[in-house]
Design a protein around this motif. Structure first.
Motif, mmCIF file in Angstrom:
data_model
loop_
_atom_site.group_PDB
_atom_site.id
_atom_site.type_symbol
_atom_site.label_atom_id
_atom_site.label_comp_id
_atom_site.label_asym_id
_atom_site.label_seq_id
_atom_site.Cartn_x
_atom_site.Cartn_y
_atom_site.Cartn_z
ATOM 1 N N MET A 157 5.572 -47.612 -44.597
ATOM 2 C CA MET A 157 5.201 -48.643 -45.672
ATOM 3 C C MET A 157 4.648 -48.214 -46.977
ATOM 4 N N PRO A 158 4.953 -48.722 -48.056
ATOM 5 C CA PRO A 158 4.177 -47.793 -49.178
ATOM 6 C C PRO A 158 2.699 -48.243 -49.197
ATOM 7 N N HIS A 159 1.851 -47.329 -49.786
ATOM 8 C CA HIS A 159 0.487 -47.519 -49.602
ATOM 9 C C HIS A 159 0.041 -48.743 -50.729
ATOM 10 N N PRO A 160 -1.172 -49.002 -50.485
ATOM 11 C CA PRO A 160 -1.442 -50.273 -51.350
ATOM 12 C C PRO A 160 -2.455 -49.941 -52.700
ATOM 13 N N LEU A 161 -2.411 -48.556 -52.977
ATOM 14 C CA LEU A 161 -3.131 -48.210 -53.784
ATOM 15 C C LEU A 161 -2.447 -48.418 -55.229
ATOM 16 N N ALA A 162 -3.165 -48.599 -56.367
ATOM 17 C CA ALA A 162 -2.817 -48.515 -57.603
ATOM 18 C C ALA A 162 -3.234 -47.329 -58.243
ATOM 19 N N LEU A 163 -1.796 -46.561 -58.334
ATOM 20 C CA LEU A 163 -2.128 -45.052 -58.742
ATOM 21 C C LEU A 163 -1.040 -44.911 -59.963
ATOM 22 N N ARG A 192 -1.207 -37.945 -48.709
ATOM 23 C CA ARG A 192 -0.022 -39.275 -49.107
ATOM 24 C C ARG A 192 0.418 -39.558 -47.720
ATOM 25 N N TYR A 193 0.516 -38.724 -46.590
ATOM 26 C CA TYR A 193 1.162 -38.933 -45.510
ATOM 27 C C TYR A 193 0.346 -39.991 -44.812
ATOM 28 N N PHE A 194 -0.843 -40.164 -44.693
ATOM 29 C CA PHE A 194 -1.515 -41.181 -44.208
ATOM 30 C C PHE A 194 -1.676 -42.408 -44.876
ATOM 31 N N LEU A 195 -1.952 -42.118 -46.405
ATOM 32 C CA LEU A 195 -1.949 -43.527 -47.157
ATOM 33 C C LEU A 195 -0.733 -44.304 -47.116
ATOM 34 N N ASP A 196 0.441 -43.510 -47.020
ATOM 35 C CA ASP A 196 2.025 -44.075 -47.036
ATOM 36 C C ASP A 196 2.109 -44.804 -45.579
ATOM 37 N N ARG A 197 1.068 -44.417 -44.646
ATOM 38 C CA ARG A 197 1.439 -45.066 -43.202
ATOM 39 C C ARG A 197 0.428 -45.711 -42.502
ATOM 40 N N ASP A 198 0.086 -46.797 -43.400
ATOM 41 C CA ASP A 198 -0.972 -47.934 -42.900
ATOM 42 C C ASP A 198 -2.340 -47.175 -42.539
ATOM 43 N N ALA A 199 -2.917 -46.188 -42.759
ATOM 44 C CA ALA A 199 -4.296 -45.625 -42.598
ATOM 45 C C ALA A 199 -5.120 -46.697 -43.042
ATOM 46 N N LEU A 200 -4.961 -47.417 -44.241
ATOM 47 C CA LEU A 200 -5.816 -48.333 -44.708
ATOM 48 C C LEU A 200 -5.371 -49.905 -44.032
ATOM 49 N N ASP A 201 -6.452 -50.599 -43.866
ATOM 50 C CA ASP A 201 -6.265 -51.899 -43.437
ATOM 51 C C ASP A 201 -5.986 -52.765 -44.693
ATOM 52 N N GLU A 202 -6.076 -54.069 -44.569
ATOM 53 C CA GLU A 202 -5.567 -55.015 -45.590
ATOM 54 C C GLU A 202 -6.807 -55.060 -46.368
ATOM 55 N N HIS A 203 -8.279 -54.562 -46.014
ATOM 56 C CA HIS A 203 -9.250 -54.614 -46.979
ATOM 57 C C HIS A 203 -9.380 -53.315 -47.602
ATOM 58 N N GLY A 204 -8.345 -52.502 -47.545
ATOM 59 C CA GLY A 204 -8.473 -50.901 -47.938
ATOM 60 C C GLY A 204 -9.431 -50.066 -47.478
ATOM 61 N N LEU A 205 -9.561 -50.491 -46.036
ATOM 62 C CA LEU A 205 -10.570 -49.664 -45.240
ATOM 63 C C LEU A 205 -9.939 -48.708 -44.414
ATOM 64 N N LEU A 206 -10.312 -47.551 -44.210
ATOM 65 C CA LEU A 206 -9.709 -46.430 -43.289
ATOM 66 C C LEU A 206 -10.083 -47.283 -41.782
ATOM 67 N N THR A 207 -9.044 -47.155 -40.791
ATOM 68 C CA THR A 207 -9.154 -47.611 -39.525
ATOM 69 C C THR A 207 -9.318 -46.483 -38.618
ATOM 70 N N LEU A 208 -9.618 -46.828 -37.367
ATOM 71 C CA LEU A 208 -9.850 -45.986 -36.229
ATOM 72 C C LEU A 208 -8.455 -45.888 -35.653
ATOM 73 N N GLY A 209 -7.795 -44.623 -36.067
ATOM 74 C CA GLY A 209 -6.595 -44.366 -35.561
ATOM 75 C C GLY A 209 -5.872 -43.456 -36.064
ATOM 76 N N GLY A 265 2.084 -48.741 -23.598
ATOM 77 C CA GLY A 265 1.338 -48.739 -25.063
ATOM 78 C C GLY A 265 1.795 -47.701 -25.956
ATOM 79 N N GLY A 266 2.724 -47.022 -25.849
ATOM 80 C CA GLY A 266 3.518 -46.051 -26.732
ATOM 81 C C GLY A 266 2.448 -44.914 -27.059
ATOM 82 N N THR A 267 2.381 -44.304 -28.411
ATOM 83 C CA THR A 267 1.664 -43.307 -28.896
ATOM 84 C C THR A 267 1.074 -43.731 -30.189
ATOM 85 N N ALA A 268 0.277 -42.805 -30.548
ATOM 86 C CA ALA A 268 -0.295 -43.100 -32.042
ATOM 87 C C ALA A 268 0.780 -42.981 -33.061
ATOM 88 N N PHE A 269 1.981 -42.725 -32.683
ATOM 89 C CA PHE A 269 3.130 -42.885 -33.681
ATOM 90 C C PHE A 269 4.085 -44.096 -33.801
#
Length: 636
Positions: free
Chosen positions: A1-7, A315-332, A564-568
């Motif tokens: 998923m594309p990252h939500p940041l305006a860059l 970029r790897y993490f920001l492109d892969r849902d590291a941020l939630d809908e509020h733009g905060l880093l999640t535990l994961g 439950g799958g994995t972190a991926f």
């Protein structure tokens, strides 16, 4: 998923691999800081981010964590801009510092009605950790924040920080937190004798854990993980840089240089760091030691490779849902993933990732920002790299950029009383595209007693090395059942790696003949499985596929879902081989690949084992017809 940041637009001329430049790092930092602002409490002292549960230290400590870890990011951002602070970051954090240190020697609870004070720093208390981030932030921004504070606030804040110099840390990387506080207080002329003593104690302690070749264990005898980079190397390197201390730079810079030569090989071509160890929610903090090497001028990496690795990780993490809908880093890892979250982690814990922005301290005209990106080690050629100090073997393939870490040395077991296996340490292998599943038995060799698999427990490394284009690493362990070692039973394990393929060999001694035995392969997400005789195959997401092939001692193959799958990913499967003890020797071929082109079939691999008085002479012919001979167990 594309990252939500305006860059800014990508710059593929300067950064052909990631497209990202210094402006992208600045934009990402600004986004992260803006997103947390709404959660600041009265006087900006506590930043309580939303979460499903608090850490075991409680909400007030979690609020301090929110302040301290984001202050570190704000300090890096402002110091990297030579004090330019158009959004008033330092003003808000200065206000929080004044309010948070109002009652520096009292343990407080939110229910006391005081919604700003940070409370006391106690023995082995979480505020000691956060004090280090506050101290670095103050040291980096001293000209623009500390030096402009009212003297009464300086005195109060200094007294709060100084508590860390007189309290007992956890006996691991925590010794570097009073060390870091001491670095700032000594520079500021506060409690200088205790500050200098804390610096000396911290360095003396980590020197005890130095394994050589750039690698440390983190307190426990074989606890080896990302804390090497984002703590054990980072804090001494940053202190040496800020203190402009030539002796410290030479000593700890040379260790960092050796570490980065190996560590740089643990990043995937897609940017991902290796998925191994604890606190993985810190994510792109993995970039911190890369930048630290550039800051000290003690890195073996080209400037373009440093930026390519660091930008790739961010970029790897920001492109892969590291941020939630509020733009905060999640535990994961990608998105939220509770199985990798430790009980000490609160909602703001992932902001340890702030250390990953350390490169912004380097000026815009530094070569790490101006040189064109150059490829990461995983993208250049197939490689196997033995690491005898940690007991690891790194295997990477250029066709897919995938990195695999074969583990014959890290277990995170305490010295006195072994604890249950942690799959983020105890697995035979970890990678940049797979994660363990606690219930699935992936990458684990076990005896099955009453249907229950034994644990690996403490690992004894037996060496790692090269045989031509083949790498090897070996270890032994005493399997445990229900927390108790099986009397007289040992398992000696070997990994041989060549190209995209591995051969795993296990020799079981002292166990009852006829005991059931199982080996698991790689856990692959989005899996589709097939089994033929003693050969299991799984195809997963993003062209990832794995195989597990019996070579010796096994009788059947299966695949099983990973609950439950994995972190991926939410859905995953694992291949297994099954057998019973006869001679005690088991051998397996396995492959994990995402190569776009067809590879020679794994079934073309051949294996022979000739008994000797002390073990076996092994001969492996790989699918590309390369032959490897190995005496097992290794003699040195």
């Amino acid at each position: 998923m594309p990252h939500p940041l305006a860059l800014p637009p990508e710059d593929r001329a300067l950064s052909p691999y990631t497209g990202w430049t210094r402006a992208h790092w600045e934009g990402a930092a600004d986004h992260l800081l803006a997103a947390v602002r709404r959660y600041a409490g009265p006087a900006n002292a506590l930043i309580n981010l939303p979460g499903t549960r608090p850490s075991w230290s409680g909400p007030r400590s979690d609020g301090l964590e929110g302040y301290a870890r984001t202050f570190l990011l704000a300090a890096i951002r402002v110091a990297g801009a030579d004090g330019d602070d158009p959004t008033g970051l330092l003003e808000r954090y200065a206000e929080g510092l004044a309010a948070g240190t109002r009652s520096p020697t009292t343990e407080l609870r939110l229910s006391d009605g005081d919604l700003t004070s940070w409370g006391a720093i106690t023995d082995r208390g979480q505020p000691m950790v956060e004090a280090a981030s506050v101290a670095i932030g103050l040291r980096l921004t001293r000209r623009w924040l500390w030096d402009r504070l009212d003297p009464a606030v300086q005195e109060r804040a200094g007294a709060w920080l100084a508590q860390a110099l007189h309290r007992r840390p956890v006996d691991n990387n925590w010794w570097l937190f009073p060390f870091t506080v001491g670095g700032f207080l000594a520079e500021a002329g506060i409690d200088t004798d205790a500050a200098n003593a804390a610096i000396d104690r911290g360095l003396e302690r980590i020197d005890r854990w130095y394994l050589g070749d750039g690698w440390y264990t983190d307190g426990r005898p074989r606890a080896i993980d990302h804390y090497n980079g984002w703590a054990l190397h980072l804090y001494p390197a940053l202190h040496a840089h800020l203190a402009a201390d030539p002796a410290l730079t030479a000593r700890y810079g040379s260790r960092l240089h050796a570490y980065l030569a190996d560590y740089s090989r643990l990043f995937d071509g897609n940017g991902a760091p290796i998925h191994q160890g604890r606190s993985l929610s810190y994510r792109f903090a993995a970039a911190a030691p890369l930048w630290a090497g550039a800051l000290l001028g003690t890195t073996p990496l080209d400037p373009g490779t440093t930026r390519r690795l660091a930008s790739g990780a961010l970029r790897y993490f920001l492109d892969r849902d590291a941020l939630d809908e509020h733009g905060l880093l999640t535990l994961g890892w990608h998105g939220p993933y509770p199985p990798i979250v430790q009980p000490y982690s609160g909602p703001a814990s992932p902001y340890w990732a702030s250390g990953g922005f350390l490169g912004l301290l380097l000026p815009p005209d530094h070569p790490v920002w101006t040189a064109p990106e150059t490829p990461s080690p995983a993208e250049t050629t197939d490689a196997v790299t033995p690491l005898p100090a940690p007991g690891w073997l790194i295997q990477s393939t250029a066709a897919d950029g995938l990195v695999r870490l074969h583990n014959h040395g890290s277990d995170d077991q305490p010295a006195d009383a072994p604890v249950a296996d942690n799959p983020l340490y105890s697995r035979l292998a970890h990678s940049t595209r797979t994660g363990p599943n606690a219930a699935a038995g992936d990458n684990h060799f076990a005896l099955l007693l009453d249907g229950e698999p034994t644990e690996r427990g403490p690992i004894t490394p037996l060496g790692a090395g090269l045989l031509g284009s083949c790498g090897w690493a070996a270890s032994s362990h005493r399997p445990r059942h229900q927390g108790v070692e099986l009397p007289g039973v040992t398992v000696t394990s070997l990994t041989l790696a060549h190209g995209p393929d591995e051969v795993r060999v296990h020799l079981v001694r002292g166990a009852t003949p006829g005991t059931a035995v199982r080996e698991g392969g790689w856990a692959v997400t989005g899996a589709r499985s097939s089994v033929t005789d003693c050969h299991a195959r799984i195809t997963g997401d993003d062209h990832l596929r794995t195989e597990l092939l019996a070579l010796h001692g096994w009788t059947t193959a299966t695949t099983a879902p990973a609950p439950g799958g994995t972190a991926f990913g939410d859905s995953a499967a694992v291949p297994h081989l099954h057998g019973t003890l006869t001679t005690g020797l088991f051998a397996t071929a396995t492959r994990l690949t995402a190569a776009p082109a067809a590879l020679a079939p794994l079934t073309a691999l051949t294996f022979a084992a000739t008994p000797t008085p002390t073990g076996h002479d092994l001969t492996i012919t790989w699918p590309d017809m390369t032959t490897t001979n190995f005496t097992f167990p290794p003699t040195s």
